[in-house]
Write a protein that holds these residues in place. Structure first.
Motif, PDB file in Angstrom:
ATOM      1  N   MET A   1      80.754  42.865  58.639  1.00  0.00           N
ATOM      2  CA  MET A   1      80.453  42.600  59.860  1.00  0.00           C
ATOM      3  C   MET A   1      79.600  43.748  60.240  1.00  0.00           C
ATOM      4  O   MET A   1      79.941  44.803  60.143  1.00  0.00           O
ATOM      5  CB  MET A   1      81.861  42.696  60.805  1.00  0.00           C
ATOM      6  N   ASP A   2      78.451  43.297  61.303  1.00  0.00           N
ATOM      7  CA  ASP A   2      77.659  44.338  61.821  1.00  0.00           C
ATOM      8  C   ASP A   2      77.689  44.179  63.399  1.00  0.00           C
ATOM      9  O   ASP A   2      77.965  43.028  63.950  1.00  0.00           O
ATOM     10  CB  ASP A   2      76.018  43.755  61.598  1.00  0.00           C
ATOM     11  N   LEU A   3      77.580  45.348  64.163  1.00  0.00           N
ATOM     12  CA  LEU A   3      77.817  45.503  65.334  1.00  0.00           C
ATOM     13  C   LEU A   3      76.477  46.247  65.915  1.00  0.00           C
ATOM     14  O   LEU A   3      75.604  46.979  65.411  1.00  0.00           O
ATOM     15  CB  LEU A   3      78.842  46.199  65.768  1.00  0.00           C
ATOM     16  N   LYS A   4      76.100  45.763  67.263  1.00  0.00           N
ATOM     17  CA  LYS A   4      74.851  46.398  67.869  1.00  0.00           C
ATOM     18  C   LYS A   4      75.311  47.687  68.610  1.00  0.00           C
ATOM     19  O   LYS A   4      76.216  47.823  69.179  1.00  0.00           O
ATOM     20  CB  LYS A   4      74.322  45.464  68.623  1.00  0.00           C
ATOM     21  N   THR A   5      74.352  48.795  68.532  1.00  0.00           N
ATOM     22  CA  THR A   5      74.571  49.842  69.420  1.00  0.00           C
ATOM     23  C   THR A   5      73.243  50.118  70.285  1.00  0.00           C
ATOM     24  O   THR A   5      72.292  49.720  69.860  1.00  0.00           O
ATOM     25  CB  THR A   5      74.726  51.054  68.643  1.00  0.00           C
ATOM     26  N   PRO A   6      73.591  50.470  71.557  1.00  0.00           N
ATOM     27  CA  PRO A   6      72.655  50.662  72.661  1.00  0.00           C
ATOM     28  C   PRO A   6      71.392  51.564  71.914  1.00  0.00           C
ATOM     29  O   PRO A   6      71.828  52.673  71.511  1.00  0.00           O
ATOM     30  CB  PRO A   6      73.263  51.513  73.738  1.00  0.00           C
ATOM     31  N   GLY A   7      70.023  51.261  72.267  1.00  0.00           N
ATOM     32  CA  GLY A   7      69.025  51.871  71.654  1.00  0.00           C
ATOM     33  C   GLY A   7      68.760  52.201  70.251  1.00  0.00           C
ATOM     34  O   GLY A   7      68.044  52.955  69.831  1.00  0.00           O
ATOM     35  N   SER A   8      69.153  51.334  69.564  1.00  0.00           N
ATOM     36  CA  SER A   8      69.058  51.379  68.183  1.00  0.00           C
ATOM     37  C   SER A   8      69.230  49.885  67.548  1.00  0.00           C
ATOM     38  O   SER A   8      69.331  48.995  68.180  1.00  0.00           O
ATOM     39  CB  SER A   8      69.924  52.262  67.383  1.00  0.00           C
ATOM     40  N   GLY A   9      68.925  49.811  66.218  1.00  0.00           N
ATOM     41  CA  GLY A   9      68.959  48.533  65.663  1.00  0.00           C
ATOM     42  C   GLY A   9      70.398  48.036  65.216  1.00  0.00           C
ATOM     43  O   GLY A   9      71.305  48.687  65.776  1.00  0.00           O
ATOM     44  N   ARG A  10      70.585  47.413  64.196  1.00  0.00           N
ATOM     45  CA  ARG A  10      72.010  47.019  63.957  1.00  0.00           C
ATOM     46  C   ARG A  10      72.575  48.239  63.005  1.00  0.00           C
ATOM     47  O   ARG A  10      71.736  48.596  62.101  1.00  0.00           O
ATOM     48  CB  ARG A  10      71.726  45.722  63.127  1.00  0.00           C
ATOM     49  N   THR A  11      73.748  48.120  63.161  1.00  0.00           N
ATOM     50  CA  THR A  11      74.361  49.133  62.117  1.00  0.00           C
ATOM     51  C   THR A  11      75.489  48.604  61.450  1.00  0.00           C
ATOM     52  O   THR A  11      76.145  47.578  61.809  1.00  0.00           O
ATOM     53  CB  THR A  11      74.647  50.592  62.986  1.00  0.00           C
ATOM     54  N   SER A  12      76.202  49.306  60.394  1.00  0.00           N
ATOM     55  CA  SER A  12      77.318  48.752  59.704  1.00  0.00           C
ATOM     56  C   SER A  12      78.408  49.163  60.463  1.00  0.00           C
ATOM     57  O   SER A  12      78.583  49.884  61.171  1.00  0.00           O
ATOM     58  CB  SER A  12      77.346  49.493  58.323  1.00  0.00           C
ATOM     59  N   TYR A  13      79.563  48.383  60.067  1.00  0.00           N
ATOM     60  CA  TYR A  13      81.102  48.556  60.713  1.00  0.00           C
ATOM     61  C   TYR A  13      81.519  49.841  60.397  1.00  0.00           C
ATOM     62  O   TYR A  13      82.202  50.732  61.117  1.00  0.00           O
ATOM     63  CB  TYR A  13      81.956  47.423  60.466  1.00  0.00           C
ATOM     64  N   SER A  14      81.269  50.318  59.245  1.00  0.00           N
ATOM     65  CA  SER A  14      81.668  51.670  58.906  1.00  0.00           C
ATOM     66  C   SER A  14      81.268  52.726  59.673  1.00  0.00           C
ATOM     67  O   SER A  14      82.112  53.852  59.956  1.00  0.00           O
ATOM     68  CB  SER A  14      81.624  51.964  57.206  1.00  0.00           C
ATOM     69  N   ARG A  15      79.795  52.801  59.978  1.00  0.00           N
ATOM     70  CA  ARG A  15      79.328  53.602  60.795  1.00  0.00           C
ATOM     71  C   ARG A  15      80.133  53.630  62.205  1.00  0.00           C
ATOM     72  O   ARG A  15      80.311  54.526  62.845  1.00  0.00           O
ATOM     73  CB  ARG A  15      77.973  53.432  60.841  1.00  0.00           C
ATOM     74  N   PHE A  16      80.140  52.280  62.818  1.00  0.00           N
ATOM     75  CA  PHE A  16      80.926  52.274  64.070  1.00  0.00           C
ATOM     76  C   PHE A  16      82.037  52.829  64.107  1.00  0.00           C
ATOM     77  O   PHE A  16      82.636  53.659  64.943  1.00  0.00           O
ATOM     78  CB  PHE A  16      80.567  50.722  64.401  1.00  0.00           C
ATOM     79  N   GLU A  17      82.703  52.678  62.894  1.00  0.00           N
ATOM     80  CA  GLU A  17      84.250  53.021  62.648  1.00  0.00           C
ATOM     81  C   GLU A  17      84.508  54.461  62.941  1.00  0.00           C
ATOM     82  O   GLU A  17      85.256  55.200  63.321  1.00  0.00           O
ATOM     83  CB  GLU A  17      85.014  52.311  61.636  1.00  0.00           C
ATOM     84  N   SER A  18      83.296  55.213  62.092  1.00  0.00           N
ATOM     85  CA  SER A  18      83.353  56.671  61.868  1.00  0.00           C
ATOM     86  C   SER A  18      83.171  57.098  63.368  1.00  0.00           C
ATOM     87  O   SER A  18      83.758  58.137  64.025  1.00  0.00           O
ATOM     88  CB  SER A  18      82.398  57.051  61.192  1.00  0.00           C
ATOM     89  N   SER A  19      82.171  56.475  64.371  1.00  0.00           N
ATOM     90  CA  SER A  19      81.956  57.050  65.496  1.00  0.00           C
ATOM     91  C   SER A  19      83.195  56.903  66.283  1.00  0.00           C
ATOM     92  O   SER A  19      83.455  57.835  67.151  1.00  0.00           O
ATOM     93  CB  SER A  19      80.525  56.197  66.045  1.00  0.00           C
ATOM     94  N   ILE A  20      83.782  55.849  66.458  1.00  0.00           N
ATOM     95  CA  ILE A  20      85.175  55.756  67.177  1.00  0.00           C
ATOM     96  C   ILE A  20      86.036  56.658  66.680  1.00  0.00           C
ATOM     97  O   ILE A  20      86.831  57.293  67.615  1.00  0.00           O
ATOM     98  CB  ILE A  20      85.759  54.300  67.010  1.00  0.00           C
ATOM     99  N   LYS A  21      86.265  57.024  65.511  1.00  0.00           N
ATOM    100  CA  LYS A  21      87.177  58.022  64.995  1.00  0.00           C
ATOM    101  C   LYS A  21      86.704  59.561  65.616  1.00  0.00           C
ATOM    102  O   LYS A  21      87.530  60.378  66.191  1.00  0.00           O
ATOM    103  CB  LYS A  21      87.287  58.015  63.521  1.00  0.00           C
ATOM    104  N   LYS A  22      85.505  59.751  65.817  1.00  0.00           N
ATOM    105  CA  LYS A  22      85.304  60.882  66.088  1.00  0.00           C
ATOM    106  C   LYS A  22      85.482  61.133  67.699  1.00  0.00           C
ATOM    107  O   LYS A  22      86.006  62.190  68.239  1.00  0.00           O
ATOM    108  CB  LYS A  22      83.688  61.355  65.994  1.00  0.00           C
TER     109      LYS A  22
END
Length: 461
Positions: A1-22
């Motif tokens: 599953m992919d998610l959008k982040t503001p000011g950037s293109g599409r990113t993977s869920y693992s990166r999104f999850e890592s950001s949430i953890k931080k």
């Protein structure tokens, strides 16, 4: 599953999850909750609650927070961000709970079955003490009598050897119109005629017909010695027929109503009517009426002399079981030796062939209890609740068991172990109540007749 982040293109869920953890680990956890959600939940206010303040972003935070926050990687990894994920998690939990409940239910069923089998196999009397027992009487405390020994053993229905259709059978609970004699002759009354069959071949041999359109045969009984058949009629007459010579030997009068029961004591024939009287007839003499017993105002629906011919048992439609002395010359004023009340009609009744003072009775529709009596002490040896009208009853000497013919809901025959009265097998072959049953002289076959107009022959195993 992919998610959008503001000011950037599409990113993977693992990166999104890592950001949430931080972001989560950077905030102070709520000490009273293992789960940390957006907004940081506050603990419930109490009388010793610490003062609160505001963070730089205006979010509520705890003062005097622990210096070292616990690791939240495990919690964060299980955190469901999307609502669909939450529903899936809840669904998984519910399914698990239902599976656990089903497993628990199956375990309980297996436990009950195991208890039932152990009772059947041991043959002993065991009273259920399980508080979760499904038998409704278990929750009512101590009963005056033990109404049933229940077992969850599943029966394999036994099929009849032969099934017959009988026309003209009266669906009357209070009649006794089937008997099988020692000469292997089977007699069954159908309306105004008594049909005689060869018990081995089931081929019809004779037919005794009253040739009447207004009266019918209400009872019949073979004499123990020979081929003489006694017939009781609906207008109070008792007839004797010699089957070998095909002649009527005599007519005996005295009753004023339906003769519903007959029983032989050598050459003494006892007959009971629906007016409550019992007559003794000596069939060898011209003045055949030698004694009378008056039970009560209700009709006699069963009569049985014991095998030793010393006691006569009579059952009435008002639930009275009387035991009488062997005194053919008795008068109306004579009193029974014992009187045992029942809550319903006593029609199904029979003496034990190998224990002379043991009598079995089956209750009618309002009763439905099979009882085995010790007549000497006037007490029940054992009882079993059938939750059904018991229409007929006989003993099986070959196996030392009892058999009852039942009404609704099963319309089956039940074989009971004696003396425990544990049901050992059930025979299904009728769609109406099993009104009459008879045993062949060699005890190898059973003949049953039901209200649906069918008759079945069964092999005794």
């Amino acid at each position: 599953m992919d998610l959008k982040t503001p000011g950037s293109g599409r990113t993977s869920y693992s990166r999104f999850e890592s950001s949430i953890k931080k972001k989560l680990t950077a905030r102070a956890p709520v000490a009273s909750s293992p789960l940390v959600t957006r907004g940081q939940q506050l603990p419930t206010r109490s009388s010793a609650e610490e003062p609160r303040g505001r963070g730089a972003c205006g979010a509520p935070r705890l003062l005097h927070a622990p210096a070292k926050a616990p690791a939240l990687s495990l919690v964060a990894s299980k955190l469901c961000v999307k609502k669909t994920d939450v529903r899936l998690a809840e669904l998984k939990w519910r399914n698990t709970s239902r599976a656990a409940m089903r497993q628990k239910s199956v375990s309980r069923l297996l436990t009950i079955q195991k208890v039932g089998y152990s009772i059947s196999e041991s043959g002993g009397m065991k009273v259920c003490e399980n508080t979760n027992c499904t038998w409704k009487e278990c929750q009512k405390g101590t009963q005056d009598e033990f109404r049933a020994v229940t077992t969850t053993k599943f029966f394999i229905p036994l099929e009849p050897e032969v099934r017959l259709h009988v026309a003209g059978l009266r669906n009357d609970y209070y009649l006794n119109i089937l008997d099988w004699n020692h000469e292997n002759l089977l007699a069954l009354a159908l309306g105004s005629a008594a049909h005689i069959w060869n018990g081995r071949t089931l081929q019809g041999s004779e037919c005794i017909d009253l040739n009447s359109s207004f009266k019918y045969i209400s009872s019949l009984a073979w004499i123990k010695e020979g081929t003489c058949l006694a017939i009781g009629t609906s207008d109070g007459e008792v007839q004797l027929w010699d089957i070998e010579t095909k002649k009527r030997l005599r007519n005996m009068f005295g009753h004023l109503s339906v003769v519903g029961a007959l029983s032989w004591n050598h050459y003494i024939l006892s007959s009971g009517s629906r007016l409550g009287s019992i007559h003794h007839h000596d069939v060898r003499v011209a003045q055949h009426h030698i004694g009378t017993l008056c039970q009560n105002k209700q009709g006699i629906c069963s009569l049985k002399w014991s095998l030793t011919n010393r006691l006569l048992a009579s059952g009435s439609s008002d639930g009275i079981l009387n035991i009488w002395h062997s005194d053919p010359g008795v008068k109306v004023q004579s009193q029974p030796l014992k009187t045992i009340p029942h809550s319903s009609a006593v029609k199904a009744m029979n003496w034990c062939p190998w224990e002379s003072k043991i009598l079995a009775t089956g209750g009618g529709m309002k009763d439905g209890i099979l009882r085995v009596w010790d007549i000497n002490h006037e007490k029940t040896i054992q009882c079993a609740a059938t939750d059904s009208q018991i229409c007929s009853l006989l003993w099986l000497p070959r196996t030392g068991e009892l058999m009852t013919g039942q009404g609704l809901p099963g319309n089956q025959m039940i074989v009971w172990k004696y003396p425990t009265l544990i049901s050992s097998s059930q025979l299904y072959g009728h769609k109406g109540r099993v009104l009459h049953v008879a045993l062949s002289p060699d005890e190898s076959r059973l003949f049953s007749v039901a209200a649906d107009g069918t008759a079945c022959v069964w092999k005794c195993h």
